[in-house]
Design a protein around this motif. Structure first.
Motif, PDB file in Angstrom:
ATOM      1  N   LEU A  34      56.082  26.144   7.686  1.00 45.38           N
ATOM      2  CA  LEU A  34      55.095  27.054   7.112  1.00 45.38           C
ATOM      3  C   LEU A  34      55.467  28.515   7.359  1.00 45.38           C
ATOM      4  CD1 LEU A  34      51.726  25.233   7.859  1.00 45.38           C
ATOM      5  CD2 LEU A  34      52.915  25.458   5.665  1.00 45.38           C
ATOM      6  N   SER A  35      56.033  28.795   8.520  1.00 49.31           N
ATOM      7  CA  SER A  35      56.483  30.152   8.811  1.00 49.31           C
ATOM      8  C   SER A  35      57.601  30.560   7.869  1.00 49.31           C
ATOM      9  CB  SER A  35      56.952  30.239  10.259  1.00 49.31           C
ATOM     10  OG  SER A  35      57.516  31.486  10.525  1.00 49.31           O
ATOM     11  N   PHE A  36      58.542  29.667   7.648  1.00 48.61           N
ATOM     12  CA  PHE A  36      59.637  29.963   6.724  1.00 48.61           C
ATOM     13  C   PHE A  36      59.115  30.183   5.307  1.00 48.61           C
ATOM     14  CE2 PHE A  36      62.658  28.412   3.545  1.00 48.61           C
ATOM     15  CZ  PHE A  36      63.668  29.340   3.728  1.00 48.61           C
ATOM     16  N   LEU A  37      58.229  29.311   4.846  1.00 54.37           N
ATOM     17  CA  LEU A  37      57.709  29.432   3.487  1.00 54.37           C
ATOM     18  C   LEU A  37      56.904  30.712   3.293  1.00 54.37           C
ATOM     19  CD1 LEU A  37      56.649  25.757   2.718  1.00 54.37           C
ATOM     20  CD2 LEU A  37      58.581  27.026   1.767  1.00 54.37           C
ATOM     21  N   SER A  38      56.075  31.043   4.276  1.00 58.15           N
ATOM     22  CA  SER A  38      55.281  32.271   4.140  1.00 58.15           C
ATOM     23  C   SER A  38      56.167  33.508   4.149  1.00 58.15           C
ATOM     24  CB  SER A  38      54.221  32.352   5.230  1.00 58.15           C
ATOM     25  OG  SER A  38      54.821  32.483   6.490  1.00 58.15           O
ATOM     26  N   SER A  39      57.196  33.517   4.980  1.00 62.30           N
ATOM     27  CA  SER A  39      58.101  34.675   4.985  1.00 62.30           C
ATOM     28  C   SER A  39      58.914  34.738   3.692  1.00 62.30           C
ATOM     29  CB  SER A  39      59.016  34.630   6.204  1.00 62.30           C
ATOM     30  OG  SER A  39      59.799  33.458   6.186  1.00 62.30           O
ATOM     31  N   TYR A  40      59.314  33.598   3.164  1.00 61.72           N
ATOM     32  CA  TYR A  40      60.061  33.567   1.905  1.00 61.72           C
ATOM     33  C   TYR A  40      59.224  34.150   0.770  1.00 61.72           C
ATOM     34  CZ  TYR A  40      62.330  31.737  -2.264  1.00 61.72           C
ATOM     35  OH  TYR A  40      62.914  31.624  -3.492  1.00 61.72           O
ATOM     36  N   PHE A  41      57.979  33.691   0.648  1.00 60.77           N
ATOM     37  CA  PHE A  41      57.133  34.177  -0.433  1.00 60.77           C
ATOM     38  C   PHE A  41      56.712  35.624  -0.230  1.00 60.77           C
ATOM     39  CE2 PHE A  41      56.463  29.553  -1.121  1.00 60.77           C
ATOM     40  CZ  PHE A  41      57.016  29.510  -2.395  1.00 60.77           C
ATOM     41  N   THR A  42      56.586  36.055   1.013  1.00 60.82           N
ATOM     42  CA  THR A  42      56.279  37.452   1.276  1.00 60.82           C
ATOM     43  C   THR A  42      57.425  38.353   0.822  1.00 60.82           C
ATOM     44  OG1 THR A  42      54.901  36.853   3.156  1.00 60.82           O
ATOM     45  CG2 THR A  42      55.706  39.118   3.081  1.00 60.82           C
ATOM     46  N   VAL A  43      58.646  37.979   1.148  1.00 67.17           N
ATOM     47  CA  VAL A  43      59.811  38.762   0.727  1.00 67.17           C
ATOM     48  C   VAL A  43      59.926  38.753  -0.790  1.00 67.17           C
ATOM     49  CG1 VAL A  43      62.344  38.835   0.771  1.00 67.17           C
ATOM     50  CG2 VAL A  43      61.065  38.481   2.883  1.00 67.17           C
ATOM     51  N   LYS A  44      59.697  37.598  -1.407  1.00 63.80           N
ATOM     52  CA  LYS A  44      59.772  37.493  -2.867  1.00 63.80           C
ATOM     53  C   LYS A  44      58.733  38.398  -3.526  1.00 63.80           C
ATOM     54  CE  LYS A  44      59.779  33.999  -6.478  1.00 63.80           C
ATOM     55  NZ  LYS A  44      59.680  32.575  -6.781  1.00 63.80           N
ATOM     56  N   PHE A  45      57.489  38.367  -3.025  1.00 62.07           N
ATOM     57  CA  PHE A  45      56.442  39.221  -3.569  1.00 62.07           C
ATOM     58  C   PHE A  45      56.775  40.693  -3.356  1.00 62.07           C
ATOM     59  CE2 PHE A  45      52.690  41.793  -2.539  1.00 62.07           C
ATOM     60  CZ  PHE A  45      52.068  41.793  -3.775  1.00 62.07           C
ATOM     61  N   PHE A  46      57.269  41.048  -2.176  1.00 59.62           N
ATOM     62  CA  PHE A  46      57.569  42.440  -1.869  1.00 59.62           C
ATOM     63  C   PHE A  46      58.683  42.976  -2.767  1.00 59.62           C
ATOM     64  CE2 PHE A  46      59.427  45.843   0.826  1.00 59.62           C
ATOM     65  CZ  PHE A  46      58.311  46.656   0.862  1.00 59.62           C
ATOM     66  N   LEU A  47      59.691  42.159  -3.057  1.00 60.21           N
ATOM     67  CA  LEU A  47      60.766  42.601  -3.942  1.00 60.21           C
ATOM     68  C   LEU A  47      60.248  42.825  -5.361  1.00 60.21           C
ATOM     69  CD1 LEU A  47      63.756  40.427  -2.714  1.00 60.21           C
ATOM     70  CD2 LEU A  47      63.393  42.882  -2.379  1.00 60.21           C
TER      71      LEU A  47
END
Length: 75
Positions: A34-47
């Motif tokens: 869950l930590s990996f997925l949340s960080s992945y989607f956060t980076v994707k949204f931020f980009l």
């Protein structure tokens, strides 16, 4: 560039957990995923956000917070 770093960190943590002689708790595994997925989607949204909007508001916010902190700390 942070996604490969996050993936590598997750793999190293999992490797260390499996090498230790402790009972593996599935909650730890779920937390890592869950930590990996949340960080992945956060980076994707931020980009996506960076491509659409400028960061001028963020810069102004950070300067104001820095000035407030300097006033609080040095008074």
């Amino acid at each position: 560039l942070s996604i490969p770093a996050l993936t590598g960190a997750s793999v190293l943590i999992l490797k260390n957990i499996f090498q230790q002689s402790i009972e593996f708790n599935y909650l730890v595994f779920i937390a890592i995923i869950l930590s990996f997925l949340s960080s992945y989607f956060t980076v994707k949204f931020f980009l996506k956000y960076i491509n659409k909007f400028s960061l001028n508001i963020f810069v102004i916010y950070r300067v104001i917070v820095a000035l407030i902190l300097f006033i609080i700390i040095y008074n």
